[in-house]
Design a protein around this motif. Structure first.
Motif, short mmCIF file in Angstrom:
data_model
loop_
_atom_site.label_atom_id
_atom_site.label_comp_id
_atom_site.label_asym_id
_atom_site.label_seq_id
_atom_site.Cartn_x
_atom_site.Cartn_y
_atom_site.Cartn_z
N SER A 227 0.85 11.39 -2.94
CA SER A 227 1.05 12.75 -2.42
C SER A 227 2.05 13.51 -3.27
O SER A 227 3.01 12.93 -3.79
CB SER A 227 1.55 12.70 -0.98
OG SER A 227 1.82 14.02 -0.51
N GLU B 293 -5.16 6.39 -0.72
CA GLU B 293 -4.37 5.19 -0.48
C GLU B 293 -4.67 4.16 -1.56
O GLU B 293 -5.84 3.89 -1.85
CB GLU B 293 -4.67 4.59 0.89
CG GLU B 293 -3.77 3.41 1.22
CD GLU B 293 -4.06 2.77 2.57
OE1 GLU B 293 -3.28 2.99 3.50
OE2 GLU B 293 -5.08 2.05 2.66
N THR C 213 0.36 5.84 -0.13
CA THR C 213 -0.53 7.01 -0.17
C THR C 213 0.02 8.01 -1.17
O THR C 213 1.17 8.44 -1.06
CB THR C 213 -0.66 7.66 1.21
OG1 THR C 213 -1.21 6.69 2.12
CG2 THR C 213 -1.58 8.87 1.16
N LYS D 253 0.84 -1.20 0.00
CA LYS D 253 0.00 0.00 0.00
C LYS D 253 0.88 1.25 0.00
O LYS D 253 1.98 1.25 0.57
CB LYS D 253 -0.91 0.02 1.23
CG LYS D 253 -1.91 -1.12 1.31
CD LYS D 253 -2.75 -1.03 2.58
CE LYS D 253 -3.65 -2.24 2.76
NZ LYS D 253 -4.67 -2.33 1.70
N GLY E 128 -3.60 12.17 -1.06
CA GLY E 128 -4.15 11.50 0.10
C GLY E 128 -4.84 10.18 -0.18
O GLY E 128 -5.25 9.47 0.76
#
Length: 473
Positions: free
Chosen positions: A406, A423, A404, A402, A421
């Motif tokens: 950004s 995921e 996120t 995983k 933001g």
């Protein structure tokens, strides 16, 4: 140099098996089980997917637009693409009105030379197609320069828009020489009238970019493009399709065997109109064309992907920094540079939204991010698959990791990320471009200039079976 990729789950558009891959001299030399071969480099792909490098057939690096230039050039943009698992882009050269098409191609060759981290080809945006001067140049591009696709605009009057006669002429020439016309299908003349009315009423905020570009304008453009293609006896490819109304027109054409093809982009699958309502001019970050639509369109587009009415997911990567470029339209939404970033995030977004969330199979994921684009744009089987003799453009993809998204961690040369933001599950870890490792453990280890220009081949043979209703699934 020999590189051996071991223990991976090899996935193509049609295959799914565990095996080893030997790479030699930039090509895939051997595929087998438990290969015992001396190699200069061994990559352990245990618990990883081994997939063909992504192909993004719609990017705009170093592109002038609206008084500024897109923030990524062929250096930063292709490094970002590589980080995301894309090993080939097809960018757009632009013919200024009245100028030579051949000279325009030279301009874009100069932009890319010595900078590209991955392989690249060009489409040509045609704004002027006189029978005497420009039609012979168009033929020369297909016959000698490997430029097999041309983009025409129904939008942006006075800048990029061409009339229907020019579209018909281009389609006839492309069809006769094994090429393909890519259409930006929106009724730009009507849209400009709506924009003028909105501005006259003092409606200047970013949200009016979307409210002045109704879905009917896109659907009408798609319908007209397909009709002109039928009259010209030519296939057509609709770029950045954003809404159900436009998708319906493509579906109707394909259901009767018309060779109509279309792409959509991650922004139309994961973002929606509500982003324009953000305060403090934040909505300007999402000003792109076509505009983001109401959220319900997203599942309709996913259905189109599942049913093969949409063949490709590209990005239309055309980033402009929020701080000093998007601000050009602070008092007038029509002056906000159109475009957003995305070339780095495409593969992870589509794997997460498609495979992880159960909308598509892993094979279909490979097809829509690599194989179909290779076939449609004259690169298959050199690109877009894992097979003996194909270029060793290979991605080692961790399907369970995983991350996120950004702007703080991306590699695109832009100060925001449309998917900030979010995921996602599914991360590119290692990338080989023609056998050379350019991303290793998520770190760039290549160098600018590693990428080669790709001359593409006749597309007609690959398009015929893809146009058939029986090809749908």
């Amino acid at each position: 140099m020999k590189t051996l990729i071991k223990n991976g789950r090899v996935v193509t558009a049609v295959d799914d098996y565990f095996g080893d891959i030997l790479v030699e001299d930039g090509k895939i030399a051997l595929i087998g089980s438990k290969l015992d071969i001396n190699a200069d480099k061994v990559i352990d792909a245990k618990d990883r997917l081994v997939i063909p490098g992504g192909i993004d057939p719609h990017t705009h690096m170093d592109m002038p637009f609206g008084g500024t230039v897109s923030a990524d050039d062929f250096n930063t943009g292709t490094i970002a693409a590589a980080h995301g698992g894309t090993t080939t882009i097809v960018d757009f050269a632009i013919q200024p009105k009245g100028e030579s098409i051949l000279k325009s191609l030279d301009t874009w060759h100069a932009k890319a030379a010595g900078k590209a981290a991955i392989d690249y080809g060009f489409h040509m945006i045609v704004t002027d197609l006189s029978p005497k001067d420009h039609v012979p140049e168009m033929r020369k591009l297909m016959d000698h320069e490997g430029v097999m696709s041309f983009k025409l605009f129904m939008a942006y009057p006075g800048v990029l828009l061409v009339d229907d006669a020019t579209i018909f002429r281009a389609m006839k020439v492309a069809g006769e020489h094994g090429g393909l016309i890519c259409m930006h299908a929106e009724n730009g003349v009507v849209i400009n009238e709506i924009i003028a009315q909105a501005l006259a009423e003092g409606k200047t905020a970013p949200k009016y970019h979307a409210l002045t570009r109704p879905v009917q304008a896109e659907a009408e453009g798609v319908n007209r493009a397909i009709a002109i293609a039928e009259m010209a006896g030519s296939p057509v490819y609709i770029v950045h399709l954003s809404c159900y109304e436009a998708l319906k027109k493509v579906k109707e054409a394909r259901d009767i065997g018309v060779p109509a093809f279309a792409e959509t982009c991650p922004q139309y699958l994961f973002l929606d109109y509500s982003y324009y309502e953000k305060e403090d001019f934040e909505g300007a970050k999402y000003v792109m064309t076509p505009a983001l639509r109401e959220k319900w369109h997203q599942e309709e587009l996913w259905t189109g992907i599942r049913m093969n009415d949409l063949q490709v997911i590209s990005t239309d990567h055309c980033p402009f920094c929020f701080k000093d470029q998007k601000q050009l339209g602070k008092d007038d939404f029509s002056k906000i540079p159109n475009g957003g970033p995305g070339v780095e995030n495409r593969m992870s977004l589509i794997y997460n939204g498609g495979v992880v969330q159960g909308r598509i199979s892993v094979n279909r994921f490979v097809e829509i991010t690599s194989t179909a684009a290779a076939k449609i744009f004259g690169l298959f089987p050199r690109k877009g698959t894992i097979a003996v003799g194909s270029d060793a453009d290979i991605v080692i993809f961790n399907p369970s990791k995983k991350t996120t998204i950004s702007a703080k961690t991306h590699h695109m040369n832009v100060d925001y990320n449309c998917y900030e933001g979010m995921e996602v599950t599914g991360v590119t870890e290692t990338v080989l471009s023609r056998g050379k490792v350019i991303i290793e453990n998520e770190r760039y280890v290549g160098k600018p200039g590693d990428g080669n220009y790709l001359k593409r081949s006749n597309v007609q043979q690959a398009l015929r079976p893809m146009a058939s209703p029986s090809a749908r699934r």
